[in-house]
Design a protein around this motif. Structure first.
Motif, PDB file in Angstrom:
ATOM      1  N   MET A   1       0.796  -1.185   0.000  1.00  0.00           N
ATOM      2  CA  MET A   1       0.000   0.000   0.000  1.00  0.00           C
ATOM      3  C   MET A   1       0.847   1.261   0.000  1.00  0.00           C
ATOM      4  N   GLY A   2       2.109   1.159   0.254  1.00  0.00           N
ATOM      5  CA  GLY A   2       2.950   2.353   0.222  1.00  0.00           C
ATOM      6  C   GLY A   2       2.910   3.100   1.537  1.00  0.00           C
ATOM      7  N   THR A   3       3.497   4.308   1.529  1.00  0.00           N
ATOM      8  CA  THR A   3       3.514   5.116   2.734  1.00  0.00           C
ATOM      9  C   THR A   3       2.799   6.426   2.471  1.00  0.00           C
ATOM     10  N   GLY A   4       2.674   7.228   3.516  1.00  0.00           N
ATOM     11  CA  GLY A   4       2.026   8.525   3.362  1.00  0.00           C
ATOM     12  C   GLY A   4       0.590   8.488   3.831  1.00  0.00           C
ATOM     13  N   MET A   5      -0.136   9.482   3.376  1.00  0.00           N
ATOM     14  CA  MET A   5      -1.518   9.674   3.804  1.00  0.00           C
ATOM     15  C   MET A   5      -2.395   8.469   3.448  1.00  0.00           C
ATOM     16  N   VAL A   6      -3.327   8.170   4.325  1.00  0.00           N
ATOM     17  CA  VAL A   6      -4.301   7.114   4.081  1.00  0.00           C
ATOM     18  C   VAL A   6      -5.543   7.799   3.521  1.00  0.00           C
ATOM     19  N   ASP A   7      -5.886   7.453   2.275  1.00  0.00           N
ATOM     20  CA  ASP A   7      -7.035   8.086   1.641  1.00  0.00           C
ATOM     21  C   ASP A   7      -7.887   7.027   0.953  1.00  0.00           C
ATOM     22  N   GLN A   8      -8.859   7.472   0.182  1.00  0.00           N
ATOM     23  CA  GLN A   8      -9.755   6.534  -0.484  1.00  0.00           C
ATOM     24  C   GLN A   8      -9.005   5.609  -1.437  1.00  0.00           C
ATOM     25  N   THR A   9      -7.929   6.086  -2.013  1.00  0.00           N
ATOM     26  CA  THR A   9      -7.119   5.245  -2.893  1.00  0.00           C
ATOM     27  C   THR A   9      -6.564   4.048  -2.124  1.00  0.00           C
ATOM     28  N   THR A  10      -6.153   4.284  -0.890  1.00  0.00           N
ATOM     29  CA  THR A  10      -5.654   3.207  -0.027  1.00  0.00           C
ATOM     30  C   THR A  10      -6.748   2.168   0.194  1.00  0.00           C
ATOM     31  N   LEU A  11      -7.946   2.647   0.524  1.00  0.00           N
ATOM     32  CA  LEU A  11      -9.059   1.734   0.768  1.00  0.00           C
ATOM     33  C   LEU A  11      -9.448   0.982  -0.499  1.00  0.00           C
ATOM     34  N   ASP A  12      -9.460   1.694  -1.636  1.00  0.00           N
ATOM     35  CA  ASP A  12      -9.804   1.050  -2.901  1.00  0.00           C
ATOM     36  C   ASP A  12      -8.812  -0.054  -3.243  1.00  0.00           C
ATOM     37  N   TYR A  13      -7.525   0.225  -3.016  1.00  0.00           N
ATOM     38  CA  TYR A  13      -6.486  -0.768  -3.294  1.00  0.00           C
ATOM     39  C   TYR A  13      -6.702  -2.017  -2.434  1.00  0.00           C
ATOM     40  N   LEU A  14      -6.919  -1.817  -1.144  1.00  0.00           N
ATOM     41  CA  LEU A  14      -7.135  -2.950  -0.255  1.00  0.00           C
ATOM     42  C   LEU A  14      -8.412  -3.693  -0.632  1.00  0.00           C
ATOM     43  N   ALA A  15      -9.464  -2.967  -0.950  1.00  0.00           N
ATOM     44  CA  ALA A  15     -10.727  -3.603  -1.350  1.00  0.00           C
ATOM     45  C   ALA A  15     -10.516  -4.473  -2.587  1.00  0.00           C
ATOM     46  N   GLU A  16      -9.759  -3.974  -3.543  1.00  0.00           N
ATOM     47  CA  GLU A  16      -9.484  -4.740  -4.760  1.00  0.00           C
ATOM     48  C   GLU A  16      -8.699  -6.012  -4.438  1.00  0.00           C
ATOM     49  N   ARG A  17      -7.713  -5.916  -3.555  1.00  0.00           N
ATOM     50  CA  ARG A  17      -6.928  -7.095  -3.173  1.00  0.00           C
ATOM     51  C   ARG A  17      -7.819  -8.125  -2.467  1.00  0.00           C
ATOM     52  N   LEU A  18      -8.711  -7.661  -1.603  1.00  0.00           N
ATOM     53  CA  LEU A  18      -9.603  -8.581  -0.894  1.00  0.00           C
ATOM     54  C   LEU A  18     -10.567  -9.260  -1.856  1.00  0.00           C
ATOM     55  N   ASP A  19     -11.104  -8.489  -2.810  1.00  0.00           N
ATOM     56  CA  ASP A  19     -11.979  -9.085  -3.825  1.00  0.00           C
ATOM     57  C   ASP A  19     -11.225 -10.119  -4.651  1.00  0.00           C
ATOM     58  N   ASP A  20      -9.990  -9.799  -5.029  1.00  0.00           N
ATOM     59  CA  ASP A  20      -9.179 -10.747  -5.804  1.00  0.00           C
ATOM     60  C   ASP A  20      -8.958 -12.039  -5.025  1.00  0.00           C
ATOM     61  N   LEU A  21      -8.607 -11.895  -3.752  1.00  0.00           N
ATOM     62  CA  LEU A  21      -8.353 -13.073  -2.929  1.00  0.00           C
ATOM     63  C   LEU A  21      -9.627 -13.896  -2.755  1.00  0.00           C
ATOM     64  N   ALA A  22     -10.726 -13.240  -2.442  1.00  0.00           N
ATOM     65  CA  ALA A  22     -12.000 -13.950  -2.263  1.00  0.00           C
ATOM     66  C   ALA A  22     -12.400 -14.673  -3.543  1.00  0.00           C
ATOM     67  N   GLY A  23     -12.070 -14.095  -4.692  1.00  0.00           N
ATOM     68  CA  GLY A  23     -12.374 -14.734  -5.965  1.00  0.00           C
ATOM     69  C   GLY A  23     -11.569 -16.000  -6.214  1.00  0.00           C
ATOM     70  N   GLU A  24     -10.461 -16.156  -5.525  1.00  0.00           N
ATOM     71  CA  GLU A  24      -9.626 -17.360  -5.668  1.00  0.00           C
ATOM     72  C   GLU A  24     -10.102 -18.509  -4.783  1.00  0.00           C
ATOM     73  N   PHE A  25     -10.962 -18.237  -3.823  1.00  0.00           N
ATOM     74  CA  PHE A  25     -11.385 -19.274  -2.897  1.00  0.00           C
ATOM     75  C   PHE A  25     -12.144 -20.372  -3.634  1.00  0.00           C
ATOM     76  N   PRO A  26     -11.935 -21.632  -3.226  1.00  0.00           N
ATOM     77  CA  PRO A  26     -12.616 -22.742  -3.892  1.00  0.00           C
ATOM     78  C   PRO A  26     -14.118 -22.700  -3.647  1.00  0.00           C
ATOM     79  N   GLY A  27     -14.842 -23.223  -4.605  1.00  0.00           N
ATOM     80  CA  GLY A  27     -16.290 -23.228  -4.502  1.00  0.00           C
ATOM     81  C   GLY A  27     -16.867 -24.558  -4.052  1.00  0.00           C
ATOM     82  N   SER A  28     -16.020 -25.569  -3.922  1.00  0.00           N
ATOM     83  CA  SER A  28     -16.522 -26.882  -3.508  1.00  0.00           C
ATOM     84  C   SER A  28     -15.463 -27.605  -2.680  1.00  0.00           C
ATOM     85  N   ALA A  29     -15.908 -28.647  -2.033  1.00  0.00           N
ATOM     86  CA  ALA A  29     -15.018 -29.419  -1.168  1.00  0.00           C
ATOM     87  C   ALA A  29     -13.885 -30.079  -1.949  1.00  0.00           C
TER      88      ALA A  29
END
Length: 178
Positions: A1-29
């Motif tokens: 995420m880098g350094t400096g001020m925490v702004d909406q760009t920071t949140l958007d970046y983290l949100a995108e990473r979380l969506d990407d990770l959640a999209g990798e989760f398996p859908g079945s056993a």
């Protein structure tokens, strides 16, 4: 995420990473894999560490953190709660998925028929994955800005609405005047 001020760009970046990770989760056993599961836990832990590091950097510089950034930091702190909960769910999935290792380590500990069934353990792990996916996508959604109430719209007319014309094939109820 880098350094400096925490702004909406920071949140958007983290949100995108979380969506990407959640999209990798398996859908079945059958898709649950211990190596991948531990990797997902590691990646989520990395994102949590980064988020906490960014917050810590800004919390130590309180004299330069102004109200807009303070609101963003509060959102980031709330996101860490959701990430931690999802991480806990993935850890529970790992505990269920490793039932075979538990049986080998403690042969007399398998008094539950569910504990002895690898298929059931993987089903439970897949359900935990699904729960974690929902939690992460909810966190990601909460970090994104919400559109202003009403959004962009055309100006409303001040004229009274016209009576709608009857649609062919749909019978209109008769109008009763009293």
């Amino acid at each position: 995420m880098g350094t400096g001020m925490v702004d909406q760009t920071t949140l958007d970046y983290l949100a995108e990473r979380l969506d990407d990770l959640a999209g990798e989760f398996p859908g079945s056993a059958v898709e649950v894999d211990l190596v991948t599961l531990t990797d997902h836990i590691g990646v989520l832990t990395h994102h949590l560490d980064n988020a906490l590091g960014r917050a810590q950097d800004r919390f130590t510089a309180t004299e330069t953190v102004y109200p807009p950034e303070r609101r963003t930091l509060a959102q980031l702190a709330e996101a860490t709660v959701g990430i931690t909960r999802a991480l806990n769910v993935l850890a529970e999935a790992l505990a269920h998925a490793t039932q075979g290792y538990r049986k080998e380590a403690h042969p007399g500990d398998g008094h539950s028929h569910l504990r002895n069934d690898p298929a059931t353990a993987l089903i439970i792990a897949a359900e935990k994955y699904a729960d974690a996916r929902v939690r992460l996508t909810d966190v990601a959604t909460a970090m994104r800005p919400t559109p202003a109430a009403g959004g962009i719209s055309t100006p409303r007319s001040t004229a009274l609405p016209a009576t709608p014309a009857p649609v062919a094939g749909i019978r209109q109820a008769p109008t009763v005047h009293r």
